[in-house]
Design a protein around this motif. Structure first.
Motif, short mmCIF file in Angstrom:
data_model
loop_
_atom_site.label_atom_id
_atom_site.label_comp_id
_atom_site.label_asym_id
_atom_site.label_seq_id
_atom_site.Cartn_x
_atom_site.Cartn_y
_atom_site.Cartn_z
N ASP A 39 0.86 -1.19 0.00
CA ASP A 39 0.00 0.00 0.00
C ASP A 39 0.89 1.24 0.00
OD1 ASP A 39 -2.01 1.87 0.31
OD2 ASP A 39 -2.18 1.54 2.48
N VAL A 40 0.62 2.18 -0.91
CA VAL A 40 1.42 3.40 -1.00
C VAL A 40 0.66 4.61 -0.46
CG1 VAL A 40 2.62 4.98 -2.57
CG2 VAL A 40 2.68 2.50 -3.00
N ALA A 41 -0.63 4.73 -0.81
CA ALA A 41 -1.39 5.95 -0.50
C ALA A 41 -2.15 5.90 0.81
CB ALA A 41 -2.37 6.23 -1.64
N GLY A 42 -2.18 4.74 1.49
CA GLY A 42 -2.86 4.65 2.77
C GLY A 42 -4.33 4.30 2.69
N SER A 43 -4.70 3.49 1.70
CA SER A 43 -6.09 3.02 1.59
C SER A 43 -6.35 1.90 2.58
CB SER A 43 -6.38 2.54 0.17
OG SER A 43 -6.17 3.58 -0.78
N LYS A 44 -7.60 1.65 2.87
CA LYS A 44 -7.98 0.57 3.79
C LYS A 44 -8.30 -0.68 2.99
CE LYS A 44 -11.25 -0.63 7.50
NZ LYS A 44 -11.61 -1.94 6.91
N PHE A 45 -7.51 -1.73 3.17
CA PHE A 45 -7.66 -2.98 2.45
C PHE A 45 -8.21 -4.07 3.38
CE2 PHE A 45 -4.40 -0.76 -0.03
CZ PHE A 45 -4.93 -0.88 -1.31
N GLU A 46 -9.01 -4.95 2.81
CA GLU A 46 -9.62 -6.03 3.59
C GLU A 46 -8.58 -7.02 4.12
OE1 GLU A 46 -13.05 -6.56 4.35
OE2 GLU A 46 -12.93 -4.45 3.81
N ASN A 47 -7.51 -7.18 3.39
CA ASN A 47 -6.54 -8.24 3.72
C ASN A 47 -5.23 -7.70 4.26
OD1 ASN A 47 -6.05 -7.11 1.17
ND2 ASN A 47 -5.15 -8.99 0.35
N VAL A 48 -5.21 -6.45 4.76
CA VAL A 48 -3.99 -5.88 5.32
C VAL A 48 -4.23 -5.48 6.76
CG1 VAL A 48 -2.36 -3.97 5.17
CG2 VAL A 48 -3.20 -5.05 3.07
#
Length: 241
Positions: free
Chosen positions: A232-241
């Motif tokens: 992740d580069v931009a700081g999005s919210k991912f389900e699997n992180v």
């Protein structure tokens, strides 16, 4: 992976046809069976309204996060890839609605920080040709992404509006055999005619973005994204992180 020449073609024209089998026949059959299950359970929905099916059936992540697909999009997006969305788009024989001229970016406006690194892989589950309403694009129209729209009849079209003043004679038709796919930029103007043929036309769209693009949380309530490859580069919210 696609070649540097293919990548350059995509960057210039906004699309690319990948006239090879994306998945093995066994894997494609497995995906087709999941689609048929989804189609049988759709209830009152039309066959072209099976959006984000992987939210309901996470078996689809096997395909959406597969190396076969990610290797295809990495030369375009770079090594850090997020899964944005997916959609079974099925045009039933004879009555399949038209997809009016549109830009995907226009429907996602405000939901992500930029649109220049989002690509859709359109996988043919059925043979797709001009007879049964294959996808078509206006090459080179991917440098804007927010055109002027006008209203159309929703009963015969997938959307309620279309891009104004399009010259259909400039269109390139994406004719694909089962298992082949196309790639297109989120900003390119594209659509499809109605399916008036006796043959079903189903495709599975798999949509990806560079993680340098930020997914805006307050504009994506109940929408889920996955980190597909890299970091992740931009700081999005991912389900699997």
């Amino acid at each position: 992976m696609i070649s540097p020449e293919d990548t350059a073609y995509y960057n210039h024209n906004g699309y690319l046809l990948y006239k090879k089998q994306l998945f093995s026949e066994q894997k494609l059959n497995k995906l087709t069976n999941i689609f048929e299950e989804q189609l049988a359970l759709k209830g009152s929905k039309l066959s072209d309204e099976l959006d984000t099916p992987h939210f309901r059936d996470e078996r689809l992540l096997e395909f959406l996060l597969a190396d076969e697909v990610l290797d295809l999009v990495e030369p375009i997006l770079g090594p850090n890839i997020g899964l944005w969305s997916s959609h079974f788009i099925c045009k039933d024989p004879v009555v399949g609605r038209a997809t009016p001229w549109h830009e995907d970016s226009a429907y996602w406006k405000g939901r992500v920080s930029s649109f220049d690194h989002i690509v859709t892989v359109w996988l043919a589950i059925d043979r797709s040709n001009q007879e049964n309403g294959c996808m078509r694009v206006i090459p080179g129209t991917h440098n804007n992404g927010f055109s002027e729209y006008e209203a159309v009849d929703k009963s015969t079209n997938l959307f309620r509006s279309q891009v104004k003043n399009i010259d259909d004679s400039q269109a390139v038709y994406f004719e694909l055999e089962r298992g082949e796919c196309s790639l297109h930029d989120s900003r390119i103007i594209h659509g499809a005619k109605a399916n008036t043929s006796p043959h079903r036309r189903c495709g599975y769209t798999m949509r990806y973005f560079s993680t340098e693009t930020r997914v805006i949380p307050e504009r994506n309530e109940n929408h889920k994204v996955w980190l597909a490859r890299g970091r992740d580069v931009a700081g999005s919210k991912f389900e699997n992180v």
